[in-house]
Design an enzyme around this catalytic site. Structure first.
Site, PDB file in Angstrom:
ATOM      1  N   SER A 137       0.835  -1.197   0.000  1.00 39.47           N
ATOM      2  CA  SER A 137       0.000   0.000   0.000  1.00 39.47           C
ATOM      3  C   SER A 137       0.867   1.243   0.000  1.00 39.47           C
ATOM      4  O   SER A 137       1.997   1.234   0.494  1.00 39.47           O
ATOM      5  CB  SER A 137      -0.894   0.024   1.244  1.00 39.47           C
ATOM      6  OG  SER A 137      -0.130   0.341   2.403  1.00 39.47           O
ATOM      7  N   ASP A 138       0.342   2.325  -0.571  1.00 37.10           N
ATOM      8  CA  ASP A 138       0.944   3.609  -0.265  1.00 37.10           C
ATOM      9  C   ASP A 138       0.777   3.822   1.237  1.00 37.10           C
ATOM     10  O   ASP A 138      -0.102   3.234   1.875  1.00 37.10           O
ATOM     11  CB  ASP A 138       0.270   4.726  -1.064  1.00 37.10           C
ATOM     12  CG  ASP A 138       1.151   5.961  -1.199  1.00 37.10           C
ATOM     13  OD1 ASP A 138       2.134   6.081  -0.436  1.00 37.10           O
ATOM     14  OD2 ASP A 138       0.853   6.804  -2.055  1.00 37.10           O
ATOM     15  N   TRP A 139       1.633   4.659   1.785  1.00 37.02           N
ATOM     16  CA  TRP A 139       1.676   4.801   3.241  1.00 37.02           C
ATOM     17  C   TRP A 139       0.378   5.436   3.749  1.00 37.02           C
ATOM     18  O   TRP A 139       0.089   6.606   3.520  1.00 37.02           O
ATOM     19  CB  TRP A 139       2.893   5.627   3.628  1.00 37.02           C
ATOM     20  CG  TRP A 139       4.109   4.813   3.935  1.00 37.02           C
ATOM     21  CD1 TRP A 139       4.859   4.879   5.074  1.00 37.02           C
ATOM     22  CD2 TRP A 139       4.731   3.800   3.131  1.00 37.02           C
ATOM     23  NE1 TRP A 139       5.901   3.967   5.016  1.00 37.02           N
ATOM     24  CE2 TRP A 139       5.849   3.286   3.843  1.00 37.02           C
ATOM     25  CE3 TRP A 139       4.453   3.257   1.884  1.00 37.02           C
ATOM     26  CZ2 TRP A 139       6.681   2.285   3.358  1.00 37.02           C
ATOM     27  CZ3 TRP A 139       5.272   2.254   1.383  1.00 37.02           C
ATOM     28  CH2 TRP A 139       6.363   1.776   2.110  1.00 37.02           C
TER      29      TRP A 139
END
Length: 745
Positions: A226-228
């Site tokens: 995932s993106d953060w």
């Protein structure tokens, strides 16, 4: 490491699918699974020393700041992109980083996107080719890359939840095509899913995106991270194909996964698959050649590479009267805050702590033998008083008046473009526009050098004889600018995005950034140059444009379809000037008689050629058959339409140097005829068409063609409205459908 999923408890498997901290995955000491570090790119290594934050505010180890994607995209040079990737991979390996988060290859849908400096182009072929080169370079050093942001992440406004509402064709042909190319050609170790939703579904929990498209169709065999902070529902994400949540949730979502399995809401096999991918990533990192790269970093060599990459990325937009290159004995007034305070990278999570920083004024003085004076010209501070700006402008005018040439460094302050927010307009600050007018009046021999992460309007383009688009060039950009200004390097960059005249002309102007957490991609396929060319809109400078200090002539052109279906295009290119240079040859195609809507022309291949003065060479370019395909919404698949394709060889999207027509055999596809098929569709069927035409001819006589033109869109099942006995109409319908060989009711 020989640990397998079967060696782990449910809790341990769940733990592998989320981070231990901001940058590290979880180790499992009991079975010898080490932690891995993932950290930011995409144009250099941002490894923070202590703790961590996502916006680049923490202290980071020194690393080479290479040209950001906004510049590197304009190099149109896969070789230099790969070399930059190799260097970044080396620096990551020295710092024990397992995965570098980049490159970013999202399409530049609107010039207002605040993160455009991290993206390569408005075109998926440029993005895909250069993205593949960067990924291949990074991973050649035993370090993983993370292709991002997957997908349709084209704005910062409401980025954590906005739904990118896109029709199937533009989604496939524009926004996913570059990702597909990189995945299929380079197999990045990881793909990073984006924050946004796509047609209402979060990217982090979209099984169509993460499993059906990415894995089943494209064959991706790596890990999806995932993106953060992009995870909305951890359990739904795992089921959809999200393997690793970052950063840590302090065990909260791990517990949700375990509870979902034990409660029967999530099949444990799903957790096994994700944990297995996490283990495979550990195996790749542990068994790679990165361990052999121990340093120390050759900072000088990497800085030299950064300078070379930056010089190839600079675009000479205009050079009336051959004002450039400057002679060393020309007196120069260097004006503008960016000449001494470089704007060389974007703000946010990609912010690099450079190993050194070239200053343009200093680098100009190293080359020049005549007087070089300097004046600030303007203040980049938002609260600078009008009186201060007027004084700085007057000083600049005086300096320009006394010099042979004025070199004016303009650009966007960091406060106007950054990750996290979009731009309000594409204008340079008013004080800079006023400065241009004053300096040109004082000295018509003025060169403007731009420093900007996104395109800017250029209302002064007609009044300034020389314009240099310098983008954000990384830590060696100051030296690269000096090299180009003085002809140490002949400029060869080409625009990877169109520079419009007005923001109102841009494709997404009426549909950006959306409302109520939805943004409609109403321009469809017509992104960037596709839009401007289709509408015949004037632009400041077109996609693919870029001048040199020499000239190139295009000669004999030929094209053929190879046995594998790809199209081979060859063209003779001659350097007709007096010095060596590099030309980027571009191939565009179109199908004027096609059955579906298409842009006027679309880039399909490009190649660069370096030629000495007077040298001639045959350049060969390959257009992949797959890149001729459009996404057919009837079949939900790629289809190459047969017909006579127009092949344009060009120096930009609006500078076509040669054209030919090439017949291409299409894919064998057909829809089954049903009662809902139109009369026109039935007439086009080789079996049903003659049967129907004969019947219509008997009933309508000589006026059959005129009648068909009127009723061609009528469904077959409604032919009874013409009158006649119902049983006769039904009999005809059965004969027509039977002749098609696929009777359906």
């Amino acid at each position: 490491m020989d640990t397998s999923v079967s060696d782990l408890t449910l809790e341990e498997k769940a733990s592998l699918t989320s981070g231990a901290s901001f940058w590290f995955t979880k180790p499992i000491e009991r079975v010898g699974v080490p932690e891995l570090m993932l950290t930011d790119g995409p144009h250099g290594l941002r490894k923070q020393r202590v703790g961590g934050d996502h916006l680049g505010l923490g202290d980071s180890v020194p690393a080479t700041c290479f040209p950001p994607a906004v510049a590197l995209g304009s190099s149109w040079d896969p070789e230099v992109a790969r070399r930059v990737g190799e260097a970044m991979g080396t620096e990551a390996a020295i710092e024990d980083v397992a995965v570098l988060l980049g490159p970013g290859i999202n399409i530049k849908r609107s010039p207002l996107c605040g993160r455009n400096f991290e993206y390569l182009s408005e075109d998926p072929v440029v993005s895909g080719v250069l993205g593949t080169a960067i990924v291949s370079g990074i991973q050649s050093r035993g370090v993983g890359s993370s292709l991002k942001h997957f997908a349709a992440n084209n704005q910062e406004s409401d980025r954590m939840r906005v739904s990118s509402d896109i029709d199937a064709r533009p989604l496939r042909e524009i926004y996913l095509r570059g990702f597909q190319r990189v995945v299929e050609d380079a197999q990045p170790w990881t793909v990073m899913c984006s924050y946004n939703r796509i047609n209402g579904v979060y990217a982090s929990e979209d099984p169509w995106l993460l499993t059906q498209v990415l894995r089943d169709e494209w064959g991706f065999d790596g890990l999806v991270v995932s993106d953060w902070g992009a995870v909305n529902d951890r359990v739904a994400g795992l089921a959809a194909g999200l393997d690793l949540e970052m950063p840590s949730s302090d065990g909260r979502t791990d517990a949700q996964v375990v509870a979902a399995v034990r409660g029967g809401e999530l099949d444990e096999a799903v957790v096994d698959v994700a944990a297995g991918r996490a283990l495979e990533l550990v195996r790749k990192a542990s068994g790679s050649t990165a361990a052999d790269i121990t340093g120390p970093l050759d900072a000088d060599a990497h800085h030299a590479l950064a300078r070379d990459a930056a010089s190839r990325s600079i675009v000479l937009l205009k050079n009336d009267g051959d004002l450039l290159p400057l002679a060393a004995d020309t007196s120069v007034a260097v004006i503008g805050a960016f000449a001494t305070d470089p704007r060389y990278q974007g703000a946010g999570s990609s912010q690099i702590n450079p190993t050194r920083l070239d200053v343009a004024l200093d680098e100009i003085r190293r080359i020049a033998t005549a007087a070089v004076t300097a004046a600030a010209g303007f203040s980049i501070e938002a609260d600078a008083a009008d009186e201060q700006q007027a004084r700085l402008r007057d000083e600049a005018v005086a300096a320009a008046s006394a010099a042979d040439v004025a070199v004016l460094f303009l650009g966007l302050p960091a406060r106007l473009e950054s990750e996290g927010f979009d731009r309000d307009d594409i204008d340079l600050p008013a004080v800079q526009r006023q400065l241009v007018d004053a300096v040109v009046e004082a000295n018509p021999r003025t060169v403007v050098v731009l420093s900007n992460g996104g395109v800017v309007a250029l209302p002064f383009a007609d009044s300034v004889p020389a314009l240099v688009e310098g983008w954000l060039l990384g830590q060696a950009g100051g030296g690269a600018i000096a090299d180009v200004l003085y002809g140490v390097v002949s400029p060869s960059g080409k625009l990877a995005e169109t520079i419009p005249v007005r923001i109102e002309d841009t494709p997404a102007y009426l549909d950006f950034p959306g409302e109520f957490s939805h943004v409609r991609y109403g321009e469809g396929l017509f992104v960037g140059y596709r839009w401007y060319d289709a509408r015949r809109l004037p632009v400041a400078f077109p996609f693919g444009h870029g001048l040199s200090y020499t000239t190139f002539a295009y000669g004999d052109l030929s094209a053929q379809v190879r046995g594998d279906g790809d199209v081979e295009v060859t063209v003779e290119v001659t350097n007709t000037g007096s010095r060596a240079g590099r030309e980027v040859v571009q191939v565009y195609t179109s199908l004027p008689a096609g059955r579906v809507q298409r842009p006027v022309r679309e880039l399909k291949a490009f190649a660069s050629v370096e030629l000495d003065a007077g040298e001639r060479r045959t350049v060969t370019l390959i257009v992949r058959r797959a890149d001729l395909a459009y996404w057919d919404v009837r079949f939900d698949r790629w289809v190459v339409e047969g017909g006579d394709y127009v092949v344009d060889v060009a120096a930009s999207s609006r500078d076509v140097r040669g054209t030919l027509s090439l017949p291409v055999t299409g894919d064998d596809v057909s829809l089954p005829l049903t009662r809902e098929s139109s009369i026109e569709e039935a007439l086009a069927d080789p079996g049903a068409g003659p049967v129907l035409r004969e019947a219509l001819g008997r009933s309508m006589g000589e006026g059959v063609d005129e009648m068909i033109a009127m009723v061609g869109s009528l469904p077959l099942g409604r032919m009874g409205m013409f009158g006649g006995a119902a049983d006769e109409t039904e009999s005809l319908l059965e004969r027509v459908l039977g002749a098609a060989g696929d009777v359906q009711s």
